[in-house]
Design a protein around this motif. Sequence first.
Motif, short mmCIF file in Angstrom:
data_model
loop_
_atom_site.label_atom_id
_atom_site.label_comp_id
_atom_site.label_asym_id
_atom_site.label_seq_id
_atom_site.Cartn_x
_atom_site.Cartn_y
_atom_site.Cartn_z
N VAL A 81 152.12 42.19 66.90
CA VAL A 81 152.24 41.97 68.37
C VAL A 81 151.90 40.65 68.71
CG1 VAL A 81 151.37 42.80 70.56
CG2 VAL A 81 151.66 44.47 68.54
N TYR A 82 152.73 39.96 69.59
CA TYR A 82 152.71 38.60 69.70
C TYR A 82 152.63 38.19 71.42
CZ TYR A 82 154.54 37.79 64.96
OH TYR A 82 154.57 37.99 63.81
N LEU A 83 151.68 37.13 71.57
CA LEU A 83 151.92 36.59 72.99
C LEU A 83 152.93 35.41 73.00
CD1 LEU A 83 150.53 35.98 75.78
CD2 LEU A 83 148.94 34.35 74.67
N LEU A 84 153.87 35.71 74.03
CA LEU A 84 154.92 34.76 74.05
C LEU A 84 155.26 33.95 75.23
CD1 LEU A 84 156.44 37.66 72.53
CD2 LEU A 84 157.19 35.93 71.34
N TRP A 85 155.79 32.90 75.23
CA TRP A 85 156.25 31.97 76.40
C TRP A 85 157.13 30.97 75.86
CZ3 TRP A 85 151.58 31.53 73.89
CH2 TRP A 85 151.51 30.27 73.38
N HIS A 86 158.01 30.27 76.89
CA HIS A 86 159.02 29.53 76.60
C HIS A 86 158.43 28.09 76.40
CE1 HIS A 86 162.92 27.47 76.66
NE2 HIS A 86 163.56 28.63 76.33
N GLN A 87 158.91 27.40 75.35
CA GLN A 87 158.46 26.14 74.85
C GLN A 87 158.70 25.22 76.20
OE1 GLN A 87 160.36 25.24 71.08
NE2 GLN A 87 159.28 26.69 70.25
N LYS A 88 159.91 25.03 76.73
CA LYS A 88 160.25 24.34 77.62
C LYS A 88 160.07 24.53 79.00
CE LYS A 88 163.66 22.14 74.54
NZ LYS A 88 165.06 21.72 74.24
N ARG A 89 159.23 25.55 79.46
CA ARG A 89 158.97 26.02 80.80
C ARG A 89 157.64 25.61 80.95
NH1 ARG A 89 156.36 29.71 83.59
NH2 ARG A 89 155.66 31.06 81.78
N VAL A 90 157.50 24.64 82.15
CA VAL A 90 156.11 23.94 82.55
C VAL A 90 155.28 25.26 83.24
CG1 VAL A 90 154.92 22.48 83.98
CG2 VAL A 90 157.27 21.99 83.21
N LEU A 91 154.20 25.46 82.27
CA LEU A 91 153.07 26.43 82.56
C LEU A 91 152.39 26.06 83.91
CD1 LEU A 91 152.03 27.64 78.88
CD2 LEU A 91 153.74 28.59 80.28
N SER A 92 151.74 27.22 84.44
CA SER A 92 150.98 26.83 85.56
C SER A 92 149.38 26.57 84.94
CB SER A 92 151.05 27.87 86.52
OG SER A 92 150.42 29.13 86.03
N THR A 93 148.58 26.02 85.49
CA THR A 93 147.04 25.99 85.22
C THR A 93 146.67 27.26 84.66
OG1 THR A 93 146.87 23.91 86.67
CG2 THR A 93 144.88 25.24 85.71
N ARG B 125 160.24 40.41 65.56
CA ARG B 125 160.81 40.29 64.28
C ARG B 125 161.29 38.93 64.12
NH1 ARG B 125 160.18 42.61 59.78
NH2 ARG B 125 162.09 42.60 58.03
N ASN B 126 162.19 38.60 64.77
CA ASN B 126 162.83 37.32 64.69
C ASN B 126 162.81 36.67 65.98
OD1 ASN B 126 164.24 37.70 62.08
ND2 ASN B 126 165.59 39.28 63.11
N LEU B 127 162.24 35.52 65.98
CA LEU B 127 161.53 34.72 67.36
C LEU B 127 162.88 34.09 67.84
CD1 LEU B 127 159.29 34.20 69.14
CD2 LEU B 127 159.12 32.00 67.69
N PRO B 128 163.54 34.44 68.72
CA PRO B 128 164.30 33.64 69.64
C PRO B 128 163.97 32.17 69.72
CG PRO B 128 164.04 35.71 71.06
CD PRO B 128 162.83 35.37 69.85
N ASP B 129 164.93 31.12 69.62
CA ASP B 129 164.88 29.73 69.64
C ASP B 129 164.25 29.37 71.13
OD1 ASP B 129 166.22 29.48 67.30
OD2 ASP B 129 168.17 29.14 68.13
N GLY B 130 163.25 28.62 70.90
CA GLY B 130 162.77 28.06 72.38
C GLY B 130 161.49 28.85 72.81
N LEU B 131 160.94 29.72 72.13
CA LEU B 131 159.69 30.57 72.32
C LEU B 131 158.48 30.09 71.38
CD1 LEU B 131 161.11 34.05 73.13
CD2 LEU B 131 161.08 32.16 74.66
N ASN B 132 157.49 30.05 72.20
CA ASN B 132 156.24 29.77 71.36
C ASN B 132 155.61 31.45 71.20
OD1 ASN B 132 155.63 27.18 71.23
ND2 ASN B 132 155.39 27.01 73.52
N GLN B 133 155.09 31.23 70.03
CA GLN B 133 154.51 32.94 69.45
C GLN B 133 153.28 32.74 68.97
OE1 GLN B 133 156.74 33.82 65.79
NE2 GLN B 133 156.73 36.13 66.50
N GLN B 134 152.31 33.54 69.47
CA GLN B 134 150.99 33.54 68.89
C GLN B 134 150.68 35.16 68.38
OE1 GLN B 134 148.74 31.20 68.19
NE2 GLN B 134 150.03 29.50 68.87
N LEU B 135 150.21 35.35 67.34
CA LEU B 135 150.09 36.68 66.76
C LEU B 135 148.53 37.13 67.54
CD1 LEU B 135 150.54 39.16 64.93
CD2 LEU B 135 149.20 37.81 63.24
N LEU B 136 148.71 38.15 68.22
CA LEU B 136 147.24 38.72 68.98
C LEU B 136 147.02 39.73 67.43
CD1 LEU B 136 148.33 39.68 72.26
CD2 LEU B 136 147.09 37.55 71.46
#
Length: 320
Positions: free
Chosen positions: A284-296, A163-174
């Motif tokens: 319902v969202y797909l989420l990941w941290h904005q500043k974390r380097v994602l793997s391929t 409901r309230n997105l924490p700072d620093g997270l990417n959020q994509q609605l599924l």
Amino acid sequence: MHTDHPHTRHISDKMNWALLHTFLVIVEEKSLSRAALRLHITQSAVSQSLKKLEVQLGQQLIERSNKTFVLTPSGEKCYHAAQAMYQQLALFESQLKQQSAQLSGHLKIQVVSRIHHDAYTEFLHYFKQQHPSVTFDIEVLSSAEILRNLSQKVPVLGIALCRNLPDGLNQQLLFNQRYALYCGCHHPLFHASDVSIEQLVKQDFISFQSEQIGSVLSPLTVFKDTHGFTGKITTTTNSLDEVVRFVYAGFGIGCLPMQLGSAAHLQAALKLLPPKEGVADIPVYLLWHQKRVLSTLEERFIHELLQVDFSMHRNINLSI
């Protein structure tokens, strides 16, 4: 043991691809000297390769003089065969490179429980077909735990309610999950006909812990407040399974995902209550941290999952 005489061996058994390749370049360049430059060898080496090939085949391949360069009929056939072989080898090389570059690795995902969405299941099947070397580590947690872990840059992807997105997270609605009111087969309203909202407002209630205002399921509380529900809360839990259990046992009415309520194994135990269209949509969202380097692998999973059209399939079943 019988062995063929060298002169009776098939051409395919004794053919040297290096000689064929040199011949191919000679024909393409129409010059022994230019072929030598292209192959980074001496003109003498080019000439020797041509002679060796003609000896192996027992045929003259090129008629040449100081000013002319003409393929013989055998040379034409040899050139076309060499071309076809080169194309097959190039295709084989491309396939080898594609195989060596095949996506692999270990993907960690934290999800809310009871995922039964057709589109998500079909996507996982597709992903496995496309990337058979990928392995998965799936951990089932509450949405609050997933968001907390993602905020701390734990190296995972998350599928959660938010409901309230924490700072620093990417959020994509599924997709949006529709919730509705249900009672169980041991509840007095289960066999009642024409149940109205007015009959529901005084009923006891089974509640999720995350229904408090500001939490992910607070729209359920807003609905109850808007319609003046006054019944007491008999049970509070963070587990969808426990809500189903206590609704079934007759402790009160409760909100459940509509897809779960209509599941075949629960149809005889649960009854959908008004409003028939449901109470609220919970995203319902797909989420990941904005500043974390994602793997391929993570980047590919995110990209491909976001191509799925969830509106074409059934909703997902979740607990909080």
